[in-house]
Design a protein around this motif. Sequence first.
Motif, PDB file in Angstrom:
ATOM      1  N   GLU A   1       8.867   4.951  -4.493  1.00 50.53           N
ATOM      2  CA  GLU A   1       9.215   4.149  -3.319  1.00 50.53           C
ATOM      3  C   GLU A   1       8.368   4.502  -2.097  1.00 50.53           C
ATOM      4  O   GLU A   1       8.868   4.590  -0.983  1.00 50.53           O
ATOM      5  CB  GLU A   1      10.719   4.322  -3.004  1.00 50.53           C
ATOM      6  CG  GLU A   1      11.305   3.072  -2.383  1.00 50.53           C
ATOM      7  CD  GLU A   1      12.824   3.106  -2.263  1.00 50.53           C
ATOM      8  OE1 GLU A   1      13.487   3.628  -3.174  1.00 50.53           O
ATOM      9  OE2 GLU A   1      13.326   2.583  -1.265  1.00 50.53           O
ATOM     10  N   THR A   2       7.095   4.687  -2.306  1.00 52.31           N
ATOM     11  CA  THR A   2       6.204   5.011  -1.185  1.00 52.31           C
ATOM     12  C   THR A   2       5.385   3.793  -0.762  1.00 52.31           C
ATOM     13  O   THR A   2       4.646   3.859   0.210  1.00 52.31           O
ATOM     14  CB  THR A   2       5.225   6.140  -1.569  1.00 52.31           C
ATOM     15  OG1 THR A   2       4.627   5.807  -2.817  1.00 52.31           O
ATOM     16  CG2 THR A   2       5.910   7.483  -1.664  1.00 52.31           C
ATOM     17  N   GLN A   3       5.504   2.688  -1.511  1.00 54.95           N
ATOM     18  CA  GLN A   3       4.738   1.503  -1.130  1.00 54.95           C
ATOM     19  C   GLN A   3       5.436   0.740  -0.007  1.00 54.95           C
ATOM     20  O   GLN A   3       6.657   0.625   0.002  1.00 54.95           O
ATOM     21  CB  GLN A   3       4.589   0.574  -2.333  1.00 54.95           C
ATOM     22  CG  GLN A   3       3.449   0.974  -3.240  1.00 54.95           C
ATOM     23  CD  GLN A   3       2.992  -0.190  -4.098  1.00 54.95           C
ATOM     24  OE1 GLN A   3       3.773  -1.068  -4.442  1.00 54.95           O
ATOM     25  NE2 GLN A   3       1.726  -0.202  -4.456  1.00 54.95           N
TER      26      GLN A   3
ATOM     27  N   GLN B   1       0.836  -1.192   0.000  1.00 53.66           N
ATOM     28  CA  GLN B   1       0.000   0.000   0.000  1.00 53.66           C
ATOM     29  C   GLN B   1       0.876   1.249   0.000  1.00 53.66           C
ATOM     30  O   GLN B   1       1.913   1.275   0.680  1.00 53.66           O
ATOM     31  CB  GLN B   1      -0.894  -0.006   1.237  1.00 53.66           C
ATOM     32  CG  GLN B   1      -1.915   1.115   1.203  1.00 53.66           C
ATOM     33  CD  GLN B   1      -2.915   1.014   2.322  1.00 53.66           C
ATOM     34  OE1 GLN B   1      -2.550   0.674   3.436  1.00 53.66           O
ATOM     35  NE2 GLN B   1      -4.170   1.318   2.039  1.00 53.66           N
ATOM     36  N   CYS B   2       0.438   2.267  -0.761  1.00 59.21           N
ATOM     37  CA  CYS B   2       1.195   3.522  -0.833  1.00 59.21           C
ATOM     38  C   CYS B   2       0.964   4.321   0.457  1.00 59.21           C
ATOM     39  O   CYS B   2      -0.174   4.512   0.866  1.00 59.21           O
ATOM     40  CB  CYS B   2       0.751   4.326  -2.050  1.00 59.21           C
ATOM     41  SG  CYS B   2       1.464   5.982  -2.103  1.00 59.21           S
ATOM     42  N   ARG B   3       2.086   4.783   1.052  1.00 68.37           N
ATOM     43  CA  ARG B   3       1.970   5.549   2.299  1.00 68.37           C
ATOM     44  C   ARG B   3       1.400   6.945   2.056  1.00 68.37           C
ATOM     45  O   ARG B   3       0.930   7.605   2.953  1.00 68.37           O
ATOM     46  CB  ARG B   3       3.352   5.725   2.946  1.00 68.37           C
ATOM     47  CG  ARG B   3       3.894   4.454   3.529  1.00 68.37           C
ATOM     48  CD  ARG B   3       5.212   4.723   4.220  1.00 68.37           C
ATOM     49  NE  ARG B   3       6.174   5.326   3.282  1.00 68.37           N
ATOM     50  CZ  ARG B   3       7.428   5.617   3.578  1.00 68.37           C
ATOM     51  NH1 ARG B   3       7.882   5.389   4.772  1.00 68.37           N
ATOM     52  NH2 ARG B   3       8.235   6.140   2.672  1.00 68.37           N
ATOM     53  N   GLU B   4       1.521   7.422   0.811  1.00 63.39           N
ATOM     54  CA  GLU B   4       1.065   8.780   0.506  1.00 63.39           C
ATOM     55  C   GLU B   4      -0.421   8.841   0.185  1.00 63.39           C
ATOM     56  O   GLU B   4      -1.121   9.728   0.631  1.00 63.39           O
ATOM     57  CB  GLU B   4       1.872   9.353  -0.676  1.00 63.39           C
ATOM     58  CG  GLU B   4       3.345   9.496  -0.397  1.00 63.39           C
ATOM     59  CD  GLU B   4       3.631  10.436   0.771  1.00 63.39           C
ATOM     60  OE1 GLU B   4       2.967  11.469   0.873  1.00 63.39           O
ATOM     61  OE2 GLU B   4       4.509  10.106   1.593  1.00 63.39           O
ATOM     62  N   CYS B   5      -0.890   7.887  -0.646  1.00 64.28           N
ATOM     63  CA  CYS B   5      -2.271   8.025  -1.136  1.00 64.28           C
ATOM     64  C   CYS B   5      -3.135   6.792  -0.849  1.00 64.28           C
ATOM     65  O   CYS B   5      -4.330   6.816  -1.120  1.00 64.28           O
ATOM     66  CB  CYS B   5      -2.274   8.334  -2.629  1.00 64.28           C
ATOM     67  SG  CYS B   5      -1.812   6.931  -3.655  1.00 64.28           S
ATOM     68  N   GLY B   6      -2.537   5.731  -0.329  1.00 61.43           N
ATOM     69  CA  GLY B   6      -3.347   4.562   0.032  1.00 61.43           C
ATOM     70  C   GLY B   6      -3.565   3.569  -1.098  1.00 61.43           C
ATOM     71  O   GLY B   6      -4.203   2.538  -0.900  1.00 61.43           O
TER      72      GLY B   6
ATOM     73  N   GLN C   1       7.044   2.973  -8.507  1.00 60.08           N
ATOM     74  CA  GLN C   1       6.378   4.278  -8.598  1.00 60.08           C
ATOM     75  C   GLN C   1       4.880   4.047  -8.422  1.00 60.08           C
ATOM     76  O   GLN C   1       4.304   3.194  -9.096  1.00 60.08           O
ATOM     77  CB  GLN C   1       6.641   4.940  -9.953  1.00 60.08           C
ATOM     78  CG  GLN C   1       6.101   6.360  -9.996  1.00 60.08           C
ATOM     79  CD  GLN C   1       6.333   7.064 -11.327  1.00 60.08           C
ATOM     80  OE1 GLN C   1       6.470   6.420 -12.362  1.00 60.08           O
ATOM     81  NE2 GLN C   1       6.362   8.382 -11.298  1.00 60.08           N
ATOM     82  N   CYS C   2       4.287   4.809  -7.508  1.00 60.24           N
ATOM     83  CA  CYS C   2       2.846   4.638  -7.278  1.00 60.24           C
ATOM     84  C   CYS C   2       2.081   5.121  -8.521  1.00 60.24           C
ATOM     85  O   CYS C   2       2.269   6.255  -8.952  1.00 60.24           O
ATOM     86  CB  CYS C   2       2.423   5.436  -6.047  1.00 60.24           C
ATOM     87  SG  CYS C   2       0.637   5.430  -5.821  1.00 60.24           S
ATOM     88  N   PRO C   3       1.246   4.275  -9.110  1.00 58.98           N
ATOM     89  CA  PRO C   3       0.523   4.693 -10.325  1.00 58.98           C
ATOM     90  C   PRO C   3      -0.491   5.796 -10.041  1.00 58.98           C
ATOM     91  O   PRO C   3      -0.896   6.496 -10.950  1.00 58.98           O
ATOM     92  CB  PRO C   3      -0.215   3.425 -10.776  1.00 58.98           C
ATOM     93  CG  PRO C   3       0.202   2.343  -9.868  1.00 58.98           C
ATOM     94  CD  PRO C   3       0.883   2.930  -8.668  1.00 58.98           C
ATOM     95  N   SER C   4      -0.857   5.948  -8.769  1.00 58.56           N
ATOM     96  CA  SER C   4      -1.865   6.943  -8.452  1.00 58.56           C
ATOM     97  C   SER C   4      -1.241   8.316  -8.161  1.00 58.56           C
ATOM     98  O   SER C   4      -1.519   9.281  -8.850  1.00 58.56           O
ATOM     99  CB  SER C   4      -2.692   6.453  -7.270  1.00 58.56           C
ATOM    100  OG  SER C   4      -3.599   7.426  -6.886  1.00 58.56           O
ATOM    101  N   CYS C   5      -0.357   8.398  -7.160  1.00 56.00           N
ATOM    102  CA  CYS C   5       0.201   9.718  -6.811  1.00 56.00           C
ATOM    103  C   CYS C   5       1.543   9.986  -7.479  1.00 56.00           C
ATOM    104  O   CYS C   5       2.076  11.083  -7.366  1.00 56.00           O
ATOM    105  CB  CYS C   5       0.312   9.870  -5.301  1.00 56.00           C
ATOM    106  SG  CYS C   5       1.551   8.801  -4.550  1.00 56.00           S
ATOM    107  N   LYS C   6       2.095   8.980  -8.184  1.00 55.48           N
ATOM    108  CA  LYS C   6       3.345   9.098  -8.963  1.00 55.48           C
ATOM    109  C   LYS C   6       4.595   9.276  -8.111  1.00 55.48           C
ATOM    110  O   LYS C   6       5.665   9.553  -8.630  1.00 55.48           O
ATOM    111  CB  LYS C   6       3.284  10.252 -10.000  1.00 55.48           C
ATOM    112  CG  LYS C   6       2.084  10.241 -10.888  1.00 55.48           C
ATOM    113  CD  LYS C   6       2.132   9.117 -11.873  1.00 55.48           C
ATOM    114  CE  LYS C   6       0.925   9.090 -12.769  1.00 55.48           C
ATOM    115  NZ  LYS C   6       0.704   7.826 -13.417  1.00 55.48           N
TER     116      LYS C   6
HETATM  117 ZN    ZN Z   1       0.422   6.856  -3.974  1.00 57.14          ZN
END
Ligand code: ZN
Length: 401
Positions: A380-382, A358-363, A372-377
């Motif tokens: 390494e936030t997962q 799960q992405c720490r920034e956007c969930g 790279q999170c496909p949602s918030c871009k």
């Molecule tokens: Zn994200």
Amino acid sequence: MPTESTFLLAGLFLLLAAAGWALGRFGERDDEEGAPPPLNIDYLKGLNFLLNEQTDQALEHFMKMVRVDDKTVETHFALGNLFRRRGEIDRAIRIHQNIIARPDLSNEIRDQAFSSLAKDYLKAGLLDRAESMFLRLAEGTRYQVEALEQLCRIYEQECEWQQAIDTSQKLEVLSGKSLALQIAHYYCELAEQAAADNDLAAARGFVKKAQSGRPRTLRGALTRAKIARATEDSKTALRLYHRIIDENSYLIAEALPLLVEIYKSEDSTGKLEKSMRSLLNKNPEMSKDIAYAAIVNDIGDIPAIDECVEDYMLNEPTLAGFIDLQLLGEEDDGRRRNAMLKIRVGLSKLAASTPRYQCRECGFSSRKLLWQCPSCKDWETQRPYASVQFESVLQRSGINT
Ligand SMILES: [Zn+2]
């Protein structure tokens, strides 16, 4: 059904009507002196198109009536940006092109219109056109930081990693912010590309560059280990996977199965057993992370790892609802191991169908680790879920918890 854009246009026509009555004419198109005409034909046509929900034609009439100037330009921008947000990109492009077409615009408004049009192209997937506009805006305009950020996103989509690196470095200078982590990932991408092309020397060089920045990405170690495996340098691969696990990083679920695979292929699981025991002696709290990695990757037959899994399952409250863990705990070793093995294999199968990261920034969550999170871009936030999501696993499988 009338859309939000139709309502906005209708509102603008009404405003124009009010302004028209107040000023005695509509818009500023006609500069002729004398009595204003009682009705403006464009206004009536535009209104008629709106009533028939012909938004495109109404928009054309709106643009004919309201000349782009200092007073009206913000209305044009607001309408254009609204169309873009609603996904009506063709209309947004027409409005922004209409602004740019005016010969008497200030440089500032022209740049703003280029920035808006570039975003329209980006949303429409016309990356080449968006890129050339952002490149122009990146040259000393007030939009240069935003333009460089957007160029990074474009080069990421196009997998143009070297251009992404050059752009990020310019952006670091202009914004004063470090983009070391993002740049490290670009180098890892270049390394993986080079490794796929069998240019292993170049791949190693890119990994080195990826690991030279701070904060350091552990992806470099994973990529380097992958290259080592490709060249059958299992000694280096093992050293790197051990390092990732010893550092108790969040990448343990990625590294452990590969480590096990190498030891099994070399028929030396005894060495793995020994190293896991010494790791657990030093860091007993890692037992849960090891169990998690083993369950989601279906790793078994290594006693030190099996014991972590067993401990984990015996202490998992969600499982207590449908497995008599106490009774299981009282069984003799052999029978208990067997039962535990069956439960682990079953849970591994179920866990494979639920998100693990799960992405720490956007969930945003996914089954596979995404750099790279496909949602918030962000890069390494997962992070892995702290434990197996037994509740959702069991609910998905139709078992009531
Ligand atoms: Zn994200």
